[in-house]
Scaffold this active site. Structure first.
Site, PDB file in Angstrom:
ATOM      1  N   GLU A 289     -27.353 -20.201 -36.206  1.00 14.14           N
ATOM      2  CA  GLU A 289     -28.787 -20.234 -35.903  1.00 14.14           C
ATOM      3  C   GLU A 289     -29.521 -19.210 -36.766  1.00 14.14           C
ATOM      4  O   GLU A 289     -29.132 -18.047 -36.829  1.00 14.14           O
ATOM      5  CB  GLU A 289     -28.977 -19.914 -34.421  1.00 14.14           C
ATOM      6  CG  GLU A 289     -30.411 -19.711 -33.988  1.00 14.14           C
ATOM      7  CD  GLU A 289     -30.500 -19.164 -32.570  1.00 14.14           C
ATOM      8  OE1 GLU A 289     -31.564 -19.313 -31.949  1.00 14.14           O
ATOM      9  OE2 GLU A 289     -29.501 -18.573 -32.080  1.00 14.14           O
ATOM     10  N   LYS A 346     -34.728 -26.539 -32.199  1.00 12.32           N
ATOM     11  CA  LYS A 346     -34.230 -26.005 -30.936  1.00 12.32           C
ATOM     12  C   LYS A 346     -35.168 -26.360 -29.786  1.00 12.32           C
ATOM     13  O   LYS A 346     -36.383 -26.153 -29.861  1.00 12.32           O
ATOM     14  CB  LYS A 346     -34.082 -24.483 -31.051  1.00 12.32           C
ATOM     15  CG  LYS A 346     -33.503 -23.792 -29.837  1.00 12.32           C
ATOM     16  CD  LYS A 346     -33.322 -22.318 -30.125  1.00 12.32           C
ATOM     17  CE  LYS A 346     -32.705 -21.585 -28.951  1.00 12.32           C
ATOM     18  NZ  LYS A 346     -32.484 -20.158 -29.266  1.00 12.32           N
ATOM     19  N   CYS A 397     -28.089 -22.505 -29.864  1.00 11.94           N
ATOM     20  CA  CYS A 397     -28.040 -21.377 -28.950  1.00 11.94           C
ATOM     21  C   CYS A 397     -28.226 -21.795 -27.491  1.00 11.94           C
ATOM     22  O   CYS A 397     -27.347 -22.414 -26.902  1.00 11.94           O
ATOM     23  CB  CYS A 397     -29.070 -20.330 -29.357  1.00 11.94           C
ATOM     24  SG  CYS A 397     -28.771 -18.697 -28.619  1.00 11.94           S
TER      25      CYS A 397
END
Length: 525
Positions: A289, A346, A397
């Site tokens: 990430e 994300k 994440c």
């Protein structure tokens, strides 16, 4: 029992004792996850709360609150690792205050769910053990589903079994993580009912026979046998579906990640790692990430993308996408020509890390979360991530905590999982819990998973949840493994969390039946 205790001890002691027991059993449940990992406690740690709700003079909602704070407070204690927040420019003392507030808030939020559970069980649980077990299980699964639909979610009962009890985690293939949660709650409920009814059953021979305990043991064994059947099925590995993937763990501390020193280190580390993996013959390389904290428009000028153009091997690069005047935390597919093929933004943003909760209060302390002159925004739901090798499932994440994100991508044809993360700002137990969540997602979707992180733990996981390789912590690492694209569809991928719907439907139906029965009984009397 409580009357006897009240005669021996002061009233204040006997008043607080049920809450202390509830909190202690919640703490016991918290020890099931990293760093302790005592997963077996999960099968008994809820039983004391259950017994207290139906037998003690204490308030059931407050008992639930005490248990929930104990569990979530211990399980989520890694959040204290955000202190000191020098990477956000927050002074030491305000950083400590914010950290304690966040820890307290998330613990109380978890306790609130148990408060509701205790209140509902006390009001509608009834007096029959079988109905109470059904109600308790259905309500718990319903509350976890409700919480997981919000922006803050992590500590499901199901993840207490990961990564150690892979057999029971395979029940997730049937109806997702709530299948494992339902199993844990039901077994605990039966054990609790065994204690509550311990003097009420005896056999013709005079020996005490507790059918609830017998059912609990039988259910525990049956569920594990079912899990073992799913766990023992062979994984097809046809050569045509093989894909050799390399990962790079850059190990860039957050303190320097966004300053020139960190940028130079990131470019050097990821570019060198890419060259090394290409020399090993990989088909593609995955970075963590925000491996390169640059906007999309600046990526072609970086040494990593220039290396991709030179070597012609696909790279999945974590960086910042652009969305109007805002930006996204994005994973890009770069083809061998150095062109962007696809992107995934994300979906679930991390409080304090990527947006400021209660910005009216904290905004004066934390002016902004990065040197980028823009606000981060979440990606859209139901994104599709195509690659030159086929469709992939992507989680960045915090996405890993939300099973529905992975399920929906598998349902639309995702053949393997790419997980990119940066857990550098938390205590070491958090990355291991994060890895445990990725194991669950691999099992539920029946997919191979590749996990690249900034500082650890990066890993490769097969569809049965076996960790084929895992990196060290706070180390630079590169590694390559062969994974296999899969097109299977588990019941969970096809139908979602149907079990919770069924359990809640049965609970409502039985509640109405009992209610009508009581009405008719009252009329006849």
């Amino acid at each position: 029992m409580w009357k006897q205790l009240s005669k021996k001890y002061p009233e204040r002691v006997t008043t607080l004792l049920p809450y202390a027991i509830a909190c202690a059993s919640g703490v016991l449940m918290g020890l099931t996850v990293a760093p302790v990992g005592a997963w077996f406690f999960a099968w008994v740690a809820l039983a004391p709360l259950w017994v207290l709700v139906f037998t003690s003079p204490a308030s059931p909602p407050l008992l639930g609150l005490a248990w929930g704070v104990g569990y979530h407070g211990v399980a989520l204690s890694w959040i204290t690792g955000i202190h000191p927040m020098n990477w956000l420019g927050v002074p030491w003392l305000p950083s400590l205050a914010i950290t304690l507030f966040c820890w307290s808030f998330i613990s109380l939020l978890g306790g609130l769910l148990l408060t509701l559970w205790g209140a509902v069980m006390a009001r509608w649980g009834g007096k029959k053990s079988g109905i109470r077990v059904l109600f308790g299980t259905a309500i718990w699964c319903g509350l976890e589903s409700l919480w997981s639909a919000g922006p803050l979610w992590w500590s499901s009962l199901a993840y207490t079994q990961s990564p150690h009890n892979l057999v029971i985690l395979h029940l997730g293939q049937l109806s997702g993580p709530n299948t494992v949660t339902a199993a844990i709650v039901a077994v605990n409920g039966l054990i609790a009912e065994a204690w509550i009814n311990r003097h009420s059953r005896s056999s013709s021979s005079g020996r005490v026979v507790n059918k609830h305990l017998a059912i609990a043991i039988s259910l525990f064994m049956t569920l594990h046998l079912l899990g073992f059947y799913l766990y023992s099925r062979p994984i097809a590995q046809p050569p045509a579906a093989a894909l050799q993937v390399g990962i790079i763990q850059g190990n860039i501390p957050n303190e320097i990640k966004l300053i020139p020193q960190g940028l130079r280190r990131a470019l050097a580390g990821y570019t060198t790692g890419y060259y090394n993996l290409v020399d090993q013959g990989v088909d593609a390389v995955l970075t963590p990430e925000a491996a390169l904290p640059y906007f999309q428009r600046d990526l072609p000028n970086t040494s990593l993308i220039q290396a991709v153009q030179e070597k012609g091997v696909v790279a999945w690069v974590g960086a910042f996408g652009e969305q109007g005047t805002s930006y996204t935390n994005t994973l890009f597919t770069f083809t061998g020509k150095g062109e962007i093929f696809s992107r995934y933004d994300k979906t679930k943003l991390v409080p304090l890390g990527e947006y400021i909760p209660f910005e009216e209060i904290l905004g004066g302390i934390i002016g902004r979360l990065s040197p980028l002159d823009a606000h981060q925004v979440p990606g859209k739901t139901n994104q599709i991530f195509d690659t030159p090798f086929g469709r992939a499932i992507v989680g960045i994440c915090y996405d890993s905590a939300f099973s529905e994100i992975f399920r929906s991508q598998a349902a639309t044809g995702g053949q393997f999982i790419l997980s990119a993360s940066n857990d550098a700002h938390y205590s070491p137990s958090m990355p291991f819990q994060h890895h445990a969540l990725d194991i669950m997602r691999a099992i539920e979707t029946d997919r191979w998973s590749v996990r690249a992180t900034n500082t650890g733990y990066s890993a490769f996981v097969d569809p049965h949840g076996h960790t084929l390789w895992i990196s060290g912590y706070n180390t630079y690492a590169t590694h390559a493994e062969t994974i296999y694209k899969r097109e299977t569809r588990t019941l969970y991928v096809r139908w979602g969390d149907w079990l919770t719907v069924v359990l809640l439907g049965l609970a409502v139906f039985l509640h109405q039946v009992i209610r009508l029965t009581h009405r008719r009984t009252g009329l006849t009397e």
